[in-house]
Each structure stands twice: as structure tokens, then as C-alpha cells.
Design a protein around this motif. Sequence first.
Motif, short mmCIF file in Angstrom:
data_model
loop_
_atom_site.label_atom_id
_atom_site.label_comp_id
_atom_site.label_asym_id
_atom_site.label_seq_id
_atom_site.Cartn_x
_atom_site.Cartn_y
_atom_site.Cartn_z
N LEU A 147 21.86 -51.15 31.94
CA LEU A 147 22.82 -51.01 30.84
C LEU A 147 24.24 -51.39 31.25
O LEU A 147 25.12 -51.52 30.40
N LYS A 148 24.45 -51.56 32.56
CA LYS A 148 25.79 -51.87 33.05
C LYS A 148 26.33 -53.17 32.46
O LYS A 148 27.52 -53.32 32.22
N SER A 149 25.41 -54.11 32.20
CA SER A 149 25.82 -55.42 31.68
C SER A 149 26.44 -55.33 30.29
O SER A 149 27.23 -56.18 29.89
N ILE A 150 26.06 -54.29 29.52
CA ILE A 150 26.62 -54.14 28.18
C ILE A 150 27.45 -52.86 28.06
O ILE A 150 27.78 -52.43 26.96
N LEU A 151 27.81 -52.28 29.23
CA LEU A 151 28.54 -51.01 29.22
C LEU A 151 29.90 -51.15 28.54
O LEU A 151 30.31 -50.27 27.77
N LYS A 152 30.60 -52.25 28.81
CA LYS A 152 31.91 -52.44 28.20
C LYS A 152 31.81 -52.51 26.68
O LYS A 152 32.63 -51.94 25.96
N THR A 153 30.80 -53.23 26.20
CA THR A 153 30.58 -53.33 24.75
C THR A 153 30.28 -51.97 24.15
O THR A 153 30.80 -51.61 23.09
N ILE A 154 29.44 -51.19 24.84
CA ILE A 154 29.09 -49.85 24.36
C ILE A 154 30.34 -48.98 24.25
O ILE A 154 30.57 -48.31 23.24
N ILE A 155 31.16 -49.00 25.30
CA ILE A 155 32.36 -48.17 25.33
C ILE A 155 33.32 -48.57 24.21
O ILE A 155 33.86 -47.71 23.50
N ILE A 156 33.51 -49.88 24.04
CA ILE A 156 34.44 -50.36 22.99
C ILE A 156 33.96 -49.94 21.61
O ILE A 156 34.73 -49.44 20.79
N VAL A 157 32.66 -50.14 21.33
CA VAL A 157 32.10 -49.79 20.02
C VAL A 157 32.20 -48.29 19.76
O VAL A 157 32.64 -47.86 18.69
N VAL A 158 31.82 -47.49 20.74
CA VAL A 158 31.84 -46.03 20.58
C VAL A 158 33.26 -45.52 20.39
O VAL A 158 33.52 -44.70 19.49
N VAL A 159 34.18 -46.00 21.22
CA VAL A 159 35.58 -45.56 21.11
C VAL A 159 36.17 -45.97 19.76
O VAL A 159 36.86 -45.18 19.10
N LEU A 163 16.45 -51.31 26.97
CA LEU A 163 15.87 -51.17 28.30
C LEU A 163 14.46 -51.76 28.34
O LEU A 163 14.10 -52.45 29.30
N MET A 164 13.67 -51.51 27.30
CA MET A 164 12.31 -52.04 27.28
C MET A 164 12.30 -53.55 27.07
O MET A 164 11.42 -54.24 27.57
N ALA A 165 13.30 -54.05 26.36
CA ALA A 165 13.43 -55.49 26.20
C ALA A 165 13.76 -56.15 27.53
O ALA A 165 13.22 -57.23 27.86
N TYR A 166 14.64 -55.51 28.32
CA TYR A 166 14.95 -56.03 29.66
C TYR A 166 13.70 -56.06 30.52
O TYR A 166 13.44 -57.04 31.23
N ASP A 167 12.92 -54.97 30.49
CA ASP A 167 11.70 -54.91 31.30
C ASP A 167 10.71 -56.00 30.91
O ASP A 167 10.06 -56.60 31.77
N GLU A 168 10.58 -56.24 29.60
CA GLU A 168 9.65 -57.28 29.14
C GLU A 168 10.12 -58.67 29.55
O GLU A 168 9.31 -59.52 29.93
N SER A 169 11.43 -58.91 29.47
CA SER A 169 11.96 -60.24 29.78
C SER A 169 11.77 -60.62 31.24
O SER A 169 11.57 -61.79 31.58
N CYS A 170 11.82 -59.63 32.13
CA CYS A 170 11.64 -59.92 33.56
C CYS A 170 10.26 -59.48 34.07
O CYS A 170 10.02 -59.46 35.28
N ARG A 171 9.37 -59.12 33.15
CA ARG A 171 8.00 -58.70 33.48
C ARG A 171 7.99 -57.55 34.51
O ARG A 171 7.17 -57.53 35.43
N PHE A 172 8.90 -56.61 34.34
CA PHE A 172 9.00 -55.52 35.31
C PHE A 172 7.77 -54.64 35.32
O PHE A 172 7.33 -54.16 36.38
N ASN A 173 7.20 -54.37 34.15
CA ASN A 173 6.04 -53.48 34.09
C ASN A 173 4.85 -54.03 34.88
O ASN A 173 4.11 -53.26 35.49
N ARG A 174 4.70 -55.35 34.88
CA ARG A 174 3.63 -55.96 35.69
C ARG A 174 3.96 -55.81 37.18
O ARG A 174 3.09 -55.50 37.99
#
Length: 203
Positions: free
Chosen positions: A12-24, A53-64
Motif C-alpha cells: 500500500l506504500k505506493s498509493i499511501l500519499k494518495t490515500i492520505i490526501i483523499v482522507v485528509v 491488495l488482492m489485485a497486487y497479488d494477482e498481478s504478480c502471481r504471489f499466491n502461486r
Amino acid sequence: MKGLIIKDLIALKSILKTIIIVVVLFTFIGITSGNTFLVTYAAVYAAIMPLNLMAYDESCRFNRFAQILPVTNTQLVLARYAAGFVICLSAALVSVAGMLISDMGGMEGALTSLVVPLLYQTFTIPVMYKWGVEKSRYITMAAFLIPFAVIMFMDSNGTLTNAIAALENTQPAPFIAAIAVVMIVMYIGSIFLSVKIVKNKEW
């Protein structure tokens, strides 16, 4: 399992700034306008974080990849729920702080900030494990939009106001305890369902 939770939070660090800006931004607008929903938007925003988070896992095939790691499917699922709970709790604290600053919301606002996101995750995480993020996107959208539409309808005809007034006249301790028990049972049930799905899934 600790490493899996940290992995989710780092993702989530990659979108942390966006999250903070939107929430604030939404919290500030809610406080200045007296809009309770905007003040609690941080909690609503947190509800959809497991989808990312699940989209990130699917994109990099983490579950496999995780199948060759020294972690069990149960640990994999528990880490996802734990990360979702941490995110929801953090967002709820932000929302409650906003309500305290603006002197609005009361008990129902505080409960909404935590219960609604957790309830949403309880339903959507097993669905995404079963069909994947892409195939289940319409279900997860419906799970968000339908309750929102119902709440808006209840607000328009005064039903929501009457319900909130009735809740404020009840004893808070038994009411909160009942909600806590129901949420714990549903959360545990959702975890068991997700574990069963993951164990039977071929990545």
C-alpha cells in the motif's frame, strides 16, 4: 505470518500519499460542512483496500509463489484479514478523531467507522478468493453500492433518522456488546470460508 502482513502494508506504500490526501481532504470538507459521511469517509475508503491488495497479488502471481514458501494457506488467509483489520482500525481512529474535532457523529458514527468496513471485508474477501478480483468486481461493487443506496433511501424518507434516534435511547453497552459478538462470529466464519476456498484452489 508477520512477514505476510508487512508485505501487504508495504504494497500500500505506493498509493499511501494518495490515500492520505483523499482522507485528509474529505475529512476537512466533512468537518467544515458538518457532513458526517465525509468525516467517516476514511473508514469507507479503508474497506476497499483488501481489493487493492488482492489485485497486487494477482498481478504478480504471489499466491502461486506462496505455495513454495514455508507458510500455510491458513497463515496466508489470516495475514490478509489481519492487514485488513489493521487498515480498518487505523481509518476508524481517523474518522473518530474527525468527529470529535467537529463534535458530530456520536456512538453511531464511531460504530459505522469500524463495523461497516469490516462487514464489507467479511463478505468480499471470500468472494475474491473464490473468483478472483477481476471476475468478482461486479459482486464487490454491488456489495458496496446496494447498502449505500438503501441508506440514502432511508435517509430521504426519515427512516434512518428515526432509527438513529431509537439507538441513542437504548443502553449503549449491551448494544455495542451485541454488535461486537455478531461481528466476531461473522469475521471468524469468513476466515474459515476463505481458508477452505484457498485450500481447494489451484493457483
